[in-house]
Each structure stands twice: as structure tokens, then as C-alpha cells.
Design a protein around this motif. Sequence first.
Motif, PDB file in Angstrom:
ATOM      1  N   THR A  85      67.432  67.514 -56.900  1.00 17.41           N
ATOM      2  CA  THR A  85      66.255  68.334 -57.838  1.00 17.41           C
ATOM      3  C   THR A  85      64.755  67.953 -57.167  1.00 17.41           C
ATOM      4  O   THR A  85      65.407  67.205 -56.755  1.00 17.41           O
ATOM      5  CB  THR A  85      66.048  67.930 -59.221  1.00 17.41           C
ATOM      6  OG1 THR A  85      65.911  66.971 -59.981  1.00 17.41           O
ATOM      7  CG2 THR A  85      66.539  69.180 -59.998  1.00 17.41           C
ATOM      8  N   ALA A  86      63.988  68.202 -56.833  1.00 11.51           N
ATOM      9  CA  ALA A  86      62.805  68.352 -56.192  1.00 11.51           C
ATOM     10  C   ALA A  86      61.904  67.568 -57.028  1.00 11.51           C
ATOM     11  O   ALA A  86      61.783  68.157 -58.268  1.00 11.51           O
ATOM     12  CB  ALA A  86      61.899  69.103 -55.147  1.00 11.51           C
ATOM     13  N   ALA A  87      61.023  67.191 -56.569  1.00  8.74           N
ATOM     14  CA  ALA A  87      59.861  66.423 -57.919  1.00  8.74           C
ATOM     15  C   ALA A  87      59.172  67.324 -58.266  1.00  8.74           C
ATOM     16  O   ALA A  87      58.364  68.782 -57.351  1.00  8.74           O
ATOM     17  CB  ALA A  87      59.115  65.231 -56.908  1.00  8.74           C
ATOM     18  N   VAL A  88      58.378  67.402 -59.306  1.00 10.59           N
ATOM     19  CA  VAL A  88      57.560  68.816 -59.378  1.00 10.59           C
ATOM     20  C   VAL A  88      56.369  67.265 -60.354  1.00 10.59           C
ATOM     21  O   VAL A  88      56.147  66.688 -60.813  1.00 10.59           O
ATOM     22  CB  VAL A  88      57.982  69.571 -61.402  1.00 10.59           C
ATOM     23  CG1 VAL A  88      57.210  69.687 -61.863  1.00 10.59           C
ATOM     24  CG2 VAL A  88      58.913  69.687 -60.813  1.00 10.59           C
ATOM     25  N   THR A  89      55.412  68.352 -60.000  1.00  6.57           N
ATOM     26  CA  THR A  89      53.481  67.810 -60.181  1.00  6.57           C
ATOM     27  C   THR A  89      52.812  68.334 -60.667  1.00  6.57           C
ATOM     28  O   THR A  89      53.221  69.677 -59.989  1.00  6.57           O
ATOM     29  CB  THR A  89      53.350  67.128 -58.321  1.00  6.57           C
ATOM     30  OG1 THR A  89      54.147  66.006 -58.212  1.00  6.57           O
ATOM     31  CG2 THR A  89      51.583  66.298 -58.914  1.00  6.57           C
ATOM     32  N   VAL A  90      52.724  68.008 -61.185  1.00  9.51           N
ATOM     33  CA  VAL A  90      51.101  68.669 -62.321  1.00  9.51           C
ATOM     34  C   VAL A  90      49.380  68.047 -62.027  1.00  9.51           C
ATOM     35  O   VAL A  90      49.129  66.433 -62.000  1.00  9.51           O
ATOM     36  CB  VAL A  90      51.103  69.178 -63.562  1.00  9.51           C
ATOM     37  CG1 VAL A  90      49.570  69.960 -64.494  1.00  9.51           C
ATOM     38  CG2 VAL A  90      52.542  70.036 -63.889  1.00  9.51           C
ATOM     39  N   LEU A 101      50.973  64.105 -63.105  1.00  6.89           N
ATOM     40  CA  LEU A 101      51.422  63.879 -63.518  1.00  6.89           C
ATOM     41  C   LEU A 101      52.876  64.426 -63.281  1.00  6.89           C
ATOM     42  O   LEU A 101      53.149  65.691 -62.279  1.00  6.89           O
ATOM     43  CB  LEU A 101      51.966  64.827 -64.860  1.00  6.89           C
ATOM     44  CG  LEU A 101      53.292  64.827 -66.469  1.00  6.89           C
ATOM     45  CD1 LEU A 101      54.602  63.436 -65.908  1.00  6.89           C
ATOM     46  CD2 LEU A 101      53.469  65.554 -66.403  1.00  6.89           C
ATOM     47  N   GLN A 102      54.005  63.227 -62.771  1.00  5.54           N
ATOM     48  CA  GLN A 102      55.092  63.885 -61.414  1.00  5.54           C
ATOM     49  C   GLN A 102      56.147  63.761 -62.652  1.00  5.54           C
ATOM     50  O   GLN A 102      56.524  62.481 -62.832  1.00  5.54           O
ATOM     51  CB  GLN A 102      54.971  63.025 -59.899  1.00  5.54           C
ATOM     52  CG  GLN A 102      55.722  64.156 -59.382  1.00  5.54           C
ATOM     53  CD  GLN A 102      55.393  62.448 -57.966  1.00  5.54           C
ATOM     54  OE1 GLN A 102      56.111  62.082 -57.946  1.00  5.54           O
ATOM     55  NE2 GLN A 102      55.365  63.381 -57.285  1.00  5.54           N
ATOM     56  N   LEU A 103      56.925  64.117 -62.269  1.00  3.08           N
ATOM     57  CA  LEU A 103      58.636  64.608 -62.453  1.00  3.08           C
ATOM     58  C   LEU A 103      59.666  63.954 -62.257  1.00  3.08           C
ATOM     59  O   LEU A 103      59.239  64.548 -60.442  1.00  3.08           O
ATOM     60  CB  LEU A 103      59.243  65.367 -63.197  1.00  3.08           C
ATOM     61  CG  LEU A 103      58.060  66.448 -64.391  1.00  3.08           C
ATOM     62  CD1 LEU A 103      58.739  68.267 -64.782  1.00  3.08           C
ATOM     63  CD2 LEU A 103      57.360  65.543 -65.445  1.00  3.08           C
ATOM     64  N   ALA A 104      60.167  63.225 -61.647  1.00  9.78           N
ATOM     65  CA  ALA A 104      60.953  62.201 -60.828  1.00  9.78           C
ATOM     66  C   ALA A 104      62.179  63.283 -60.514  1.00  9.78           C
ATOM     67  O   ALA A 104      62.462  63.616 -62.012  1.00  9.78           O
ATOM     68  CB  ALA A 104      60.841  61.258 -61.349  1.00  9.78           C
ATOM     69  N   PRO A 105      62.289  63.379 -59.920  1.00  9.86           N
ATOM     70  CA  PRO A 105      64.220  64.446 -59.810  1.00  9.86           C
ATOM     71  C   PRO A 105      64.684  63.677 -60.552  1.00  9.86           C
ATOM     72  O   PRO A 105      65.375  62.578 -60.536  1.00  9.86           O
ATOM     73  CB  PRO A 105      64.364  64.142 -57.939  1.00  9.86           C
ATOM     74  CG  PRO A 105      63.157  63.934 -57.139  1.00  9.86           C
ATOM     75  CD  PRO A 105      62.019  63.492 -58.556  1.00  9.86           C
ATOM     76  N   GLY A 106      65.835  64.831 -60.662  1.00 11.92           N
ATOM     77  CA  GLY A 106      66.914  64.159 -61.707  1.00 11.92           C
ATOM     78  C   GLY A 106      66.548  63.293 -63.529  1.00 11.92           C
ATOM     79  O   GLY A 106      67.682  62.810 -63.291  1.00 11.92           O
ATOM     80  N   LEU A 107      65.718  62.742 -63.380  1.00 13.79           N
ATOM     81  CA  LEU A 107      65.196  62.278 -65.055  1.00 13.79           C
ATOM     82  C   LEU A 107      64.213  62.779 -65.864  1.00 13.79           C
ATOM     83  O   LEU A 107      64.039  63.569 -65.838  1.00 13.79           O
ATOM     84  CB  LEU A 107      64.561  60.940 -64.244  1.00 13.79           C
ATOM     85  CG  LEU A 107      64.594  60.057 -62.826  1.00 13.79           C
ATOM     86  CD1 LEU A 107      63.658  58.957 -63.175  1.00 13.79           C
ATOM     87  CD2 LEU A 107      65.990  59.238 -63.406  1.00 13.79           C
ATOM     88  N   TRP A 108      64.943  62.153 -67.098  1.00  9.38           N
ATOM     89  CA  TRP A 108      64.260  62.388 -68.145  1.00  9.38           C
ATOM     90  C   TRP A 108      62.436  61.440 -68.269  1.00  9.38           C
ATOM     91  O   TRP A 108      62.160  61.029 -68.092  1.00  9.38           O
ATOM     92  CB  TRP A 108      64.833  62.601 -69.307  1.00  9.38           C
ATOM     93  CG  TRP A 108      66.086  63.351 -69.704  1.00  9.38           C
ATOM     94  CD1 TRP A 108      66.718  63.082 -69.113  1.00  9.38           C
ATOM     95  CD2 TRP A 108      65.926  63.994 -71.301  1.00  9.38           C
ATOM     96  NE1 TRP A 108      67.475  64.018 -69.890  1.00  9.38           N
ATOM     97  CE2 TRP A 108      67.502  64.834 -70.824  1.00  9.38           C
ATOM     98  CE3 TRP A 108      65.106  64.187 -72.148  1.00  9.38           C
ATOM     99  CZ2 TRP A 108      67.809  65.186 -71.680  1.00  9.38           C
ATOM    100  CZ3 TRP A 108      66.463  64.529 -73.116  1.00  9.38           C
ATOM    101  CH2 TRP A 108      66.880  65.075 -72.777  1.00  9.38           C
ATOM    102  N   THR A 109      61.787  62.526 -68.544  1.00 10.00           N
ATOM    103  CA  THR A 109      60.048  61.585 -68.776  1.00 10.00           C
ATOM    104  C   THR A 109      59.728  62.960 -70.385  1.00 10.00           C
ATOM    105  O   THR A 109      59.902  63.467 -70.987  1.00 10.00           O
ATOM    106  CB  THR A 109      59.316  62.912 -67.453  1.00 10.00           C
ATOM    107  OG1 THR A 109      59.804  62.271 -66.514  1.00 10.00           O
ATOM    108  CG2 THR A 109      58.039  62.278 -68.141  1.00 10.00           C
TER     109      THR A 109
END
Length: 235
Positions: A2-7, A24-32
Motif C-alpha cells: 500500500t501507499a501512504a494516504v494523506t489528509v 494526517l498521514q497513514l503509513a503504508p501497511g500500519l494501523w493508525t
Amino acid sequence: MTAAVTVAGQVRIDGRALFPPIRLQLAPGLWTALLGPSGVGKSTLLRLIAGLPIGGVFEGRVENRQPVALMAQDPGLLPWLTARQNAALGARLRGERPDAARLEAILHRTGLADHAGKLPAVLSGGQRQRVALARTLMEDRPVVLLDEPFAALDARMRMAMQDLAAAVLAGRSVLMVTHDPAEAARLADRIFLLTEDGLTEEPVPDTSPPRRAADPGAFACQAALLARMIEGVPG
């Protein structure tokens, strides 16, 4: 992978800022995990990533080119479909045949096998929430958004469903909104606290999730998060 997701940006409702500009950035493959008081905009951030209406004006950008699965606070079950049919609803809406083996395995692991033929009206609140979780787990999506996914479950079932979700969603980018510091401390690779004053990243235990219920680091993290939530002011 997966790629990073950013808001990045802020939301205004009736001209009033729901929260100040954040990123807020979701790191690829991790739980936030995302915590914070009610009404501060946590669910709004999920809806922005999912591309859904938010009832306000968003001033900023969302960077995500990946398919998303969303489990909202309301289970949103169709009352004329059985638990099994609701769990497989995504495939049905796309005109696809659901993976029968995967469906039955998820129904079994969510404790719904004996209730799979029942309509939502005869299910308990916790069972309906498990159907919604099963439906989310059925979706093979790289980005998964969970809005208080375990809130209606008793303590034992909550931990079992946490473990199941962690196993099935391994390798995906997960954003989980929760009001439970213990849940965040147990499941998250990264933890953020959203308040009216902004977004802060909080320390996490040095062990890997899902952490044991008696993990000392998880206990310490839980206590620190609770103190920060009561304080309500970024440090």
C-alpha cells in the motif's frame, strides 16, 4: 504494497473551523489509531478519505488513489438480508460472486456461523456490529477505515475481534477511530490525538501489535493517553 494516504487541511461547518489546519498521514501497511473528544472531527476525517460528503467545507487536499473499505459507526445492515447476505453485500453490489470459502471462514471467526441465516432485527447490537465487521473484512482493500468498530462488544468478544481484525487486515493501511485508550494502545502502530487545538502524535509501546492484554507497555500507553485526553491540550 500500500501507499501512504494523506489528509491535509481543515473543515469548516457553518463558517466555523471544526479543527485547525492539520496533516494526517497513514503509513503504508500500519494501523493508525485516532482518538479525541466527540464532535471534534474524527469521523469527518474518515469520510474525507473515503470520498463521502462531510456536511461542511473542506479546505485542503486528500491524497489517496487506492480503494477503501469503510466500517461506519452505524452497522448499516439491510433489514431484508440475512447476516450472511449482509456480510457479502460488497460483492453483491458489484455484481460479483462472493468468495464462499472466505465468507464462511469469516462468519465462523466472528462467531456468526450459528446466526448467518438470521435477519438483523433478531440479532443483538453486538451481533449486528460483528456482521458489519465481517462485511468490512470481506472487502480486500488496501486502505481500511474503522469507526469505533468494537464499541458494542463485551470485553472478551472485543479482544477476540481485535485479534481477528489485526490478522485479516495485516499489511493494509488501517485508520481506526476509537474512544478507548486501551484499544489504541493494544492495536496501533501509530496513535494520534485530535482536539479543538489540533492533531498530535502520541508515543506507542515498543512491542508489536496486537499486544497482550497484560503488556506493561500497553498499560503505560493507555494511562498516558487517558491523561492526555482528560487534559485535552496538546503538549
